[in-house]
Enzyme design. Structure first.
Site, PDB file in Angstrom:
ATOM      1  N   LYS A 136       4.430   9.299   8.839  1.00 55.75           N
ATOM      2  CA  LYS A 136       4.205   8.770  10.183  1.00 55.75           C
ATOM      3  C   LYS A 136       5.203   9.287  11.229  1.00 55.75           C
ATOM      4  CE  LYS A 136       1.804   4.798   8.220  1.00 55.75           C
ATOM      5  NZ  LYS A 136       0.414   4.755   8.610  1.00 55.75           N
TER       6      LYS A 136
ATOM      7  N   TYR B  50       0.859  -1.189   0.000  1.00 54.39           N
ATOM      8  CA  TYR B  50       0.000   0.000   0.000  1.00 54.39           C
ATOM      9  C   TYR B  50       0.891   1.233   0.000  1.00 54.39           C
ATOM     10  CZ  TYR B  50      -3.436   3.423   1.705  1.00 54.39           C
ATOM     11  OH  TYR B  50      -4.254   4.520   1.862  1.00 54.39           O
TER      12      TYR B  50
ATOM     13  N   ASP C 169       9.397   2.951  -0.398  1.00 51.73           N
ATOM     14  CA  ASP C 169       8.375   3.609   0.422  1.00 51.73           C
ATOM     15  C   ASP C 169       8.680   3.271   1.880  1.00 51.73           C
ATOM     16  OD1 ASP C 169       6.169   4.441   1.800  1.00 51.73           O
ATOM     17  OD2 ASP C 169       4.705   3.645   0.373  1.00 51.73           O
TER      18      ASP C 169
END
Ligand code: PLP
Length: 451
Positions: free
Chosen positions: A277, A154, A249
């Site tokens: 994050k 994702y 990522d």
């Protein structure tokens, strides 16, 4: 205003019930991000009102040990004094300027210092923006259109990357999303994770059309699937051989699995990397960065447009810098120890009840799969017994432990987990494992999250 009548929920969350009813009236599905809705595990999402260290307290006054930590954003736990002080001081000086600030320079310098592959970095507000921009940059730099990704990885809700993505799409058993047209994914190629032969074959045939290959540095949105040894380095090499860019990522792994993220752990130098994050310490902040010659193509230095009203926001840079200032080698060693003990305890409890499971990890990042088989890709991740996870999740929740409300998400530890919080988790494990044992069996194997 309509008065809501509190309903006594089987799990004892009447305030959450009332809030969720009101939320559903005005927010689609009652949440602002799908996995929060508890659809995969059933029941009513908790509505936190306060967080402190390893704990969160919900609207019903119940306290939980938090093993989600805002999906990884809170490396230090809730309301860490250094973060609160930094954000409060920043807010008092002005919440946004739409002009460059020293905080942005300091955070960019800190990222460059920590991640060897990052020579220049641009700050954005979400991981989605970071991956979207990295792909635009890769296409511009190579003059090619095709993007390769892996099933189960994702990268945010970028149209072109919503093909066979993990996270909420796996949780809700959605293969991809309505509203993404064929044209938007026509240049996206999805491969199974972990199979170098397939990657090599694709590049041998279409290498000249491929702008970039993007992968989660450690896939964590189908549960945690550590890259096979040498896999990441081989991906970087294949890309290099074909003039394509390798994009790692690190939105989850960056500054969580070690001071410089997973690429630094593996000693791989991706051309571009994305972060989010942890680097925002719980305030919206993300980034993409990498080779200076590529980053120099971004406006205003170059022709690739990319912008953001709140990019590099002062509250976010303050929270990020305060978090990273605490993120020392010692802290990562502590996180690794906490996670290793927790993994061993979960596994022992499940084994005692004869519940088939696999605990997979990369650094302190881990997840528990309710299946006997090793999980190496999206297909094997989907083979787990989600009914067992559901039972385990609710038994832990009832005993004051907040786990990810989906079998396909990673567990996130924080440095705030102390002995007393961890004892609460350990005490909950035996009954939760027993509940999982009772729930598994007839539905074991192949149960999907949406059942
Ligand atoms: N990349 C990865 C690996 C993620 O896990 C996520 C979100 O969970 C994203 C990108 C998107 O980040 P955001 O939710 O901040 O848009």
């Amino acid at each position: 205003m309509t008065a809501s009548v509190p309903v006594i929920h089987p799990f004892g969350a009447p305030a959450a019930e009332a809030l969720f009813d009101r939320a559903k009236a005005v927010i689609p599905g009652g949440v602002n991000s799908p996995v929060r809705a508890f659809q995969a595990v059933g029941g009513t999402p908790r509505f936190p009102v306060r967080g402190s260290g390893p704990h969160l307290t919900d609207a019903d006054g119940r306290e939980y040990v938090d093993l989600v930590n805002s999906w990884g954003a809170l490396l230090l736990g809730h309301a860490h004094p250094a973060v609160v002080e930094a954000v409060t001081a920043a807010a008092a000086k002005g919440t946004s300027f739409g002009a460059p600030t020293e905080g942005e320079v300091l955070l960019a310098e800190e990222i460059v210092r920590r991640v060897p592959a990052v020579e220049q970095v641009r700050l954005v507000s979400s991981g989605t923006e970071a991956t979207m921009s990295a792909i635009r940059l890769a296409r511009a730099a190579t003059g090619r259109a095709k993007v390769v990704k892996f099933a189960g990885c994702y990268h945010g809700h970028v149209d072109a990357l919503l093909a066979s993505a993990g996270s909420g799409l796996l949780t809700l058993a959605l293969p991809d999303s309505d509203g993404v047209s064929g044209a938007q994914v026509t240049d996206t190629i999805v491969l199974p994770y972990g199979d170098l032969g397939v990657v090599r074959e694709l590049f041998a045939r279409h290498g000249g059309e491929i702008a970039c290959l993007i992968t989660e540095a450690v896939p964590a949105n189908m549960g945690v699937v550590p890259p096979p040894p040498g896999f990441t380095a081989a991906l970087a090499e294949i890309c290099r051989d074909h003039g394509a860019l390798f994009v790692a990522d690190e939105v989850i792994t960056g500054f969580r699995v070690g001071p410089g993220g997973w690429s630094r752990v593996e000693g791989v130098r991706p051309d571009l990397l994305t972060f989010g994050k942890t680097m925002g310490g719980g305030v919206p902040a993300a980034a993409f960065g990498g080779r200076a010659d590529l980053m120099g193509l971004l406006a205003p230095a170059g022709p690739v447009y990319q912008a953001g009203t709140l990019s590099g926001n002062p509250l976010a840079t303050a929270a990020g810098l305060a978090t990273l200032s605490q993120a020392t080698g010692e802290l990562y060693a502590r996180l690794d120890r906490i996670a290793a003990d927790l993994r061993a305890a979960v596994s022992a409890a499940l084994s005692r009840e004869g519940v088939p499971h696999r605990v997979q990890h990369a650094g302190s990042l881990f997840s528990v799969f309710f299946t006997a088989d090793e999980v190496t890709d999206q297909t094997s991740a989907l083979g787990q017994d989600t009914a067992a996870y559901r039972a385990f999740f609710h038994a832990m929740l009832a005993r004051g432990v907040y786990l990810p409300p989906s079998a396909f998400e990673a567990w996130f530890v924080s440095a705030a987990l102390d002995d007393s919080a961890l004892s609460r988790v350990y005490e909950a494990l035996a009954p939760a494992a027993a509940a999982a044992g009772q729930a598994s069996g007839p539905t074991r194997g192949g149960t999907r999250a949406s059942d």
